[in-house]
Design a protein around this motif. Structure first.
Motif: not given
Length: 205
Positions: A81, A183, A187, A190, A197-199, A202
């Motif tokens: 990652d 973070n 972010r 990105t 995908s991160l959102r 969350e």
């Protein structure tokens, strides 16, 4: 088997330690050969014999700081990652800064500075960060110029550590600010796909 420690080694160590503390806590012009020698319980002659003078002693302090920070950030293992790796590098940077406050202050307070837009030296503490960002860009996790990403992350990280060392943040606030700021900075760079995908990942408010 290492070389046996000599009296010169011990004197040199005391001089470097005292010079580090004085450079971090006094105006540079106040850090004289005589003052450092007195603080270390050594003679001024020892500074010239062991380091060639004030400039050589300051270079020894700088080299110790560079080597220490580079060693710690370089020890961060790579994972699958890229974002987790960048966060881990930030954690290592912060940990070293908090554990070596005088060296950190000297390193980034004028004795030596690092420019992510310039040539990256073999022991440049920013090098592991730049390499991790290059990997993240190559793998389409981050989108942007590597230099710009490195600078924005470094500015955020350096600002947080500097405020923490200055006592401007208590421990819980510093921890929370570190997590959220690092973070958020990552972010913001990105790619759209990774950002979505991160959102989604969350937790709901």
């Amino acid at each position: 088997m290492g070389r046996p420690r000599t009296n010169d080694d011990a004197v040199g160590e005391r001089l470097v330690v005292c010079a580090t503390e004085m450079l971090a806590t006094h105006p540079r012009e106040a850090v004289t050969v005589r003052a450092v020698a007195a603080a270390a319980g050594a003679s001024a002659t020892a500074v010239y014999t062991l380091f060639g003078g004030k400039d050589g002693l300051i270079e020894a302090v700088r080299d110790r700081a560079v080597a220490g920070l580079f060693r710690d950030v370089s020890a961060v293992p790579a994972s699958a990652d890229p974002l987790a790796d960048l966060y881990a590098l930030a954690v290592a940077y912060r940990r070293w800064g908090r554990g070596h406050s005088h060296l950190y202050t000297v390193l980034f307070g004028g004795v030596q500075s690092f420019d992510p837009s310039g040539a990256v030296g073999a022991a440049d503490p920013v090098r592991p960060l730049v390499a991790a960002i290059e990997r993240a860009v190559t793998e389409s996790v981050l989108d942007g110029q590597v230099t710009s990403i490195a600078l924005s992350l470094w500015v955020t990280l350096h600002g947080l550590v500097t405020l923490e060392l200055a006592g401007a943040l208590d421990a819980p606030t510093a921890d929370a600010a570190f997590r959220s700021a690092i973070n958020a900075t990552l972010r913001g760079w990105t790619t759209p796909t990774v950002f979505r995908s991160l959102r989604r990942a969350e937790p709901a408010p």
